[in-house]
Scaffold this motif. Structure first.
Motif, PDB file in Angstrom:
ATOM      1  N   LYS A 111      -9.307  -5.217  -7.380  1.00 54.43           N
ATOM      2  CA  LYS A 111     -10.246  -6.304  -7.051  1.00 54.43           C
ATOM      3  C   LYS A 111     -11.425  -5.774  -6.236  1.00 54.43           C
ATOM      4  O   LYS A 111     -12.576  -6.146  -6.476  1.00 54.43           O
ATOM      5  CB  LYS A 111      -9.538  -7.391  -6.240  1.00 54.43           C
ATOM      6  N   ASP A 125      -0.907 -13.181  -4.130  1.00 50.61           N
ATOM      7  CA  ASP A 125      -0.492 -12.043  -3.300  1.00 50.61           C
ATOM      8  C   ASP A 125      -0.293 -12.456  -1.847  1.00 50.61           C
ATOM      9  O   ASP A 125       0.599 -11.959  -1.166  1.00 50.61           O
ATOM     10  CB  ASP A 125      -1.530 -10.920  -3.385  1.00 50.61           C
ATOM     11  N   ARG A 161      -3.211  -4.236  -7.484  1.00 52.67           N
ATOM     12  CA  ARG A 161      -4.057  -5.377  -7.867  1.00 52.67           C
ATOM     13  C   ARG A 161      -5.258  -5.519  -6.934  1.00 52.67           C
ATOM     14  O   ARG A 161      -6.385  -5.729  -7.355  1.00 52.67           O
ATOM     15  CB  ARG A 161      -3.243  -6.670  -7.813  1.00 52.67           C
ATOM     16  N   ASN A 162      -4.992  -5.382  -5.633  1.00 53.16           N
ATOM     17  CA  ASN A 162      -6.066  -5.626  -4.672  1.00 53.16           C
ATOM     18  C   ASN A 162      -7.060  -4.470  -4.587  1.00 53.16           C
ATOM     19  O   ASN A 162      -8.236  -4.697  -4.333  1.00 53.16           O
ATOM     20  CB  ASN A 162      -5.489  -5.988  -3.310  1.00 53.16           C
ATOM     21  N   MET A 206       1.129  -5.240  -5.699  1.00 50.31           N
ATOM     22  CA  MET A 206       0.145  -5.984  -4.899  1.00 50.31           C
ATOM     23  C   MET A 206      -0.984  -5.056  -4.460  1.00 50.31           C
ATOM     24  O   MET A 206      -2.162  -5.418  -4.515  1.00 50.31           O
ATOM     25  CB  MET A 206       0.814  -6.592  -3.653  1.00 50.31           C
TER      26      MET A 206
END
Lengths: 491, 146
Positions: free
Chosen positions: A303, B22, A299-300, A296
């Motif tokens: 982003k 998420d 991924r962020n 997580m």
């Protein structure tokens, strides 16, 4: 006297298109021709001063009187009454008419032509040429300026005798395309929008029309000898347009900072979530949960990094590097880049590239970005659709001087609300997965190429984006820009 | 979820609906860590199915999901038997005032739909979230929670 001379003698007086009269020494009109009678009316028994000046006595400064005195021929211009209350401008010539046997009793030959019309037309033309709020110049076949009006001289300085490209553009060779050269070649009118440099060294934008100047007999070889260029200064309009685009861009940025904040908040929560899930996994010695938390976070972070990159490239206002580019090569590159990704997602991707499209002045990198954005959107739209067979097609074509790129998908499509927002804000339907900058950037690049982007979409049926680039509006080549778009070989 | 029957079934169920996977993961893990049963969903249609098949005690709903689907989903939920009186907490990345103007929240009253039970702004404080959910659960009829 020959027969011809006799006929001329008899008929010339009546038929000459000038006014002829014979005056006696009292200024009485003793004879006059048809043209005279037509202009001044019935002359019999009248004096020149009462017929043509409405006076009771001879004029104070009378040319005829002087000629009667010294016998010299005189020419002057004069305003004369033409019958009714109309007066006009005449050139008058007076000469003594002395029949051999009447030396003591001379007559005066009075000849006049009306120059009012010709001279006022000439004055008007002169005034128009000089004062018209446009740049007007006459060029010869060497593109040298043989005449330039006041506006032209004021803006570009001393231009007379210099080639136009040197005078307005400080160039050593003619511009390409040159409307004047085209007009010399085909004798037709040609227009173009150009950027020159004025006497102060500032950029001057103008829309110019070059028309062949046709003289009665023309050049001996039948070619056009001169071209007249008439140009309107559009610097202010250009500036206003640029300001408008900038204002729209700023408005879009301002209006949608909230939209951007929304995206950032989602990413922030994803990061907080990653930390939470990871810590929770550590506390419970659950390695699978730790791994999920780590993913997580990754991924962020990714982003955020994408968002920042896009934001920077959008706000920087990168100057496009325009080079002669094979339009199909750019499309092929994008196709090759995305087709493996599409295949992985179970989407058919096809490229339908019209063969033989000639190279065009494009920013290959910019067009690549546009197509990549549209294709990536199309793949996303297909992934959101529940159809079994899904397809993205990338097309190129050219007709009527308009170069077209088309990206068509049969994915989820867009409803009216979504369609009307896609180009105006940081609008995204992809949650934090999209920055809402893709189409905004795409539109900006397309506009920088003088083109437009159109969208057609129906919910559940799919979407077609069309980039239309009229060749005549494509920008000029950037000095020193390398040739782009896979000139080196097939992609 | 036959294995969840028994002692687990008496723990209150919180359904989290957000288009961001998420965020769904984060909130479901955090809720489970705090003793709740939690389910998460990113797709509105599947969320409606869960609502019918395994009615939650509290719903956490992102109202600014793409294409106004959050607000649409809210209306559809309120029109179902299970959802008419369900405590629903809004979560959103926008400020409350912006959401009110963007989603037309005040129109709910005219449509005779119950208002949301609360409002949380992203990024939300876990403590505040748990307090709000705790307060809502405390008001539920006795048999649905311990």
């Amino acid at each position: 006297m020959s027969e011809i001379q006799r006929l001329l003698h008899d008929h010339l007086f009546e038929q000459a298109p000038i006014m002829i009269a014979v005056l006696d020494s009292d200024y009485g009109i003793v004879e006059a021709n048809g043209a005279f009678a037509q202009v001044f009316g019935d002359w019999k028994g009248r004096h020149c001063y009462d017929l043509m000046k409405e006076r009771d006595s001879p004029c104070e400064r009378c040319m005829a009187a002087w000629t009667f005195e010294d016998g010299k021929t005189r020419v002057c211009d004069d305003r004369l009454k033409m019958g009714g209350s109309v007066s006009s401008h005449f050139v008058v010539r007076v000469a003594l008419l002395m029949p051999e046997e009447t030396i003591a009793n001379p007559y005066l030959l009075w000849v006049a032509s009306n120059v009012n019309e010709a001279s006022s037309l000439q004055r008007e033309n002169e005034l128009l040429f000089e004062r018209v709020p446009c740049y007007v110049a006459v060029l010869d076949r060497n593109l040298e300026i043989v005449r330039a009006n006041r506006r032209m001289r004021e803006t570009f300085g001393r231009v007379w005798g210099r080639p136009c490209y040197q005078a307005y553009k400080h160039r050593g060779t003619p511009c390409s395309p040159c409307p004047a050269l085209k007009a010399f070649e085909d004798g037709q009118e040609h227009s173009a929008t150009q950027v020159g440099i004025n006497a102060k060294g500032e950029e001057t934008h103008y829309a110019v029309t070059a028309s062949p100047l046709v003289r009665e007999h023309g050049a001996p070889d039948g070619k056009v000898s001169f071209v007249i260029e008439i140009a309107t200064d559009i610097t202010q309009i250009h500036e206003l347009e640029r300001e408008k685009v900038e204002a729209e861009r700023l408005a879009a940025v301002g209006q949608t900072v909230a939209g951007l904040a929304h995206g950032i908040k989602n990413i922030l929560m994803g990061l907080e979530g990653g930390i939470y899930v990871m810590e929770s996994g550590v506390k419970q010695s659950d390695m699978a949960r730790v791994e999920r938390g780590t993913q997580m976070l990754k991924r962020n972070v990714e982003k955020i990094s994408t968002l920042v990159k896009n934001l920077l490239s959008f706000s920087k206002g990168k100057v496009p590097a325009i080079a002669m580019t094979d339009p199909n090569a750019v499309a092929r590159e994008v196709f090759d880049l995305f087709s493996p990704l599409a295949r992985k997602a179970g989407i058919d991707m096809a490229a339908e590239l019209q063969p033989g499209i000639p190279p065009a002045p494009l920013d290959a990198e910019g067009i690549h970005t546009c197509l990549a954005n549209l294709v990536s959107n199309a793949i996303d739209a297909c992934q959101m659709s529940e159809k079994k067979s899904r397809r993205v097609t990338l097309r190129t074509s050219e007709s009527d001087g308009v170069l077209a790129y088309e990206v068509v998908d049969d994915g989820c499509g867009m409803d009216y609300d979504v369609k009307k927002k896609i180009f105006t804000t940081f609008f995204s339907t992809k949650g934090a997965g999209g920055t809402g900058l893709g189409l905004l950037t795409t539109r900006k690049i397309v506009q920088e190429h003088g083109g437009k982007i159109l969208v057609e979409s129906n919910p559940g049926e799919g979407t077609a984006f069309r980039i239309l680039l009229p060749r005549e509006k494509l920008p000029g080549l950037t000095e020193g820009a390398a040739n782009g778009g896979g000139e080196a070989g097939p992609a | 979820m036959s294995s969840a029957k028994g002692s687990q079934s008496r723990r209150p169920l919180v359904l989290v609906v957000d288009d961001e996977a998420d965020i769904v993961e984060y909130l479901t893990v955090a809720l489970e860590d705090s003793g709740y049963r939690a389910r998460g969903e990113t797709d509105p249609e599947r969320a409606l199915r869960i609502l019918r098949e395994d009615p939650p005690d509290v719903l956490l709903l992102d109202i600014m999901m793409p294409g106004h689907t959050g607000m649409e989903l809210y209306r559809r939920i309120r029109r179902t038997q299970e959802g008419a009186g369900l405590p629903i907490l809004f979560i959103s990345g926008y400020s409350r005032a912006e959401d009110f103007s963007k989603t037309g929240l005040p129109a709910l009253e005219k449509e005779n739909l119950a208002p949301p039970a609360g409002y949380l702004e992203k990024p939300l404080s876990l403590q505040e979230l748990l307090e709000k959910i705790g307060a809502l659960v405390a008001r539920l009829p006795e048999q649905s929670h311990v």
